[in-house]
Design an enzyme around this catalytic site. Sequence first.
Site, PDB file in Angstrom:
ATOM      1  N   LYS A   1      -2.279  -1.449  -3.701  1.00 43.79           N
ATOM      2  CA  LYS A   1      -3.173  -0.299  -3.594  1.00 43.79           C
ATOM      3  C   LYS A   1      -2.363   0.981  -3.696  1.00 43.79           C
ATOM      4  O   LYS A   1      -1.328   1.071  -3.033  1.00 43.79           O
ATOM      5  CB  LYS A   1      -3.880  -0.374  -2.247  1.00 43.79           C
ATOM      6  CG  LYS A   1      -4.786   0.790  -1.953  1.00 43.79           C
ATOM      7  CD  LYS A   1      -5.290   0.699  -0.553  1.00 43.79           C
ATOM      8  CE  LYS A   1      -6.025   1.981  -0.245  1.00 43.79           C
ATOM      9  NZ  LYS A   1      -6.412   2.092   1.122  1.00 43.79           N
TER      10      LYS A   1
ATOM     11  N   LYS B   1       0.858  -1.182   0.000  1.00 42.77           N
ATOM     12  CA  LYS B   1       0.000   0.000   0.000  1.00 42.77           C
ATOM     13  C   LYS B   1       0.894   1.231   0.000  1.00 42.77           C
ATOM     14  O   LYS B   1       1.746   1.397   0.869  1.00 42.77           O
ATOM     15  CB  LYS B   1      -0.887  -0.009   1.242  1.00 42.77           C
ATOM     16  CG  LYS B   1      -1.727   1.251   1.398  1.00 42.77           C
ATOM     17  CD  LYS B   1      -2.656   1.122   2.583  1.00 42.77           C
ATOM     18  CE  LYS B   1      -3.451   2.389   2.802  1.00 42.77           C
ATOM     19  NZ  LYS B   1      -4.388   2.233   3.911  1.00 42.77           N
TER      20      LYS B   1
END
Length: 344
Positions: free
Chosen positions: A266, A213
């Site tokens: 992400k 992420k």
Amino acid sequence: MSPFPQYRPRRLRINSTLRRMVRETKLSASDFVYPLFVCHGEGVKREIPSMPGNFHWSIDLLAKEAAEIAALGIPGVVLFGLPASKDPVGQENFASQGVIQQAIRAVKEDVPDLLVITDICLCEYTSHGHCGLIKGQEWGDPDVLHQSLGLPEGYVLNDETLEILAEVAVSHAEAGADIVAPSGMIDGMVGAMRSALDAAGYAHIAILSYAAKYASSFYGPFRDACQSPPQFGDRRSHQMDPPNAREALREVALDIEEGADIVMVKPALPYLDVIRRVRDTFDYPVAAYSVSGEYAMIKAAAQRGWINERGVAMEALTSIKRAGADVILTYWAKDAARWLREDA
Ligand code: PBG
């Protein structure tokens, strides 16, 4: 002799049936997970200004929405909670009557087959908006201690935070979550949650880790939606530095070692190369989160009439699948499932 080789790629593009038959990447509603924002109160369905078409839902309206999502063929939702109050530790995060715990029960009671995935982080619950405990904040004296340790402002304490994440995971499992999804990029978060779940009798509950992420500017609309921007500092000392791709492979490897069942990249669109590398390197299901900013920028351009929302959104989602994602978390899940039905 023809002036160019005999292979004519256009032969297979001549009509829509042929194109459909040789299509390499086929999206389906089964690929999607739909994020839902849950709040306290009654009869609340409040549109999120920077994410048109997405809402804050109160728990009493959730089951109906969940049924609609399931009826579209979407296998799961990921839940985010807006607590009644915030504090430095984020007590509501692991309270049995917390907004998420109630939401899980409401969905599972009425729509048992819809998978409930819960995002696990501290930032939506803490008064300082950080993803973990901040040195000194527990005692209401923010700066003194972390300055004396030479840590940067807003530095999230690692191991102290793990205990809370583990407690939240168990409380979500107790409420009936199918999958827990740690999103804080705290070192050791997957292992801590895995041990705690196993010890509490939840060895069968899967972990979807936000493994790679990035510290992205694409989360802006989400932080509005959750009222969760950091009150000072930023998230760059735990989320990944956007220019790094090899490091993502190390992050994913670690999470798999610690017990992750599904690994996520992400955001999605600016990191398609990372999705591809993770897909090619690991034999685990790969998820990708097409985040709020990806949604908002396409939505806003479409509202101005500058692009066609359906065309651009479906192309974007297809590119995420083509890059290697097995599961796509997207705010278009419902729309895309409907569009796919119309096309079928
Ligand atoms: C953390 C979390 C965030 C998102 C999902 N989980 C925000 C952040 O890291 O700041 C962002 C999702 C999106 O932008 O759509 N709880």
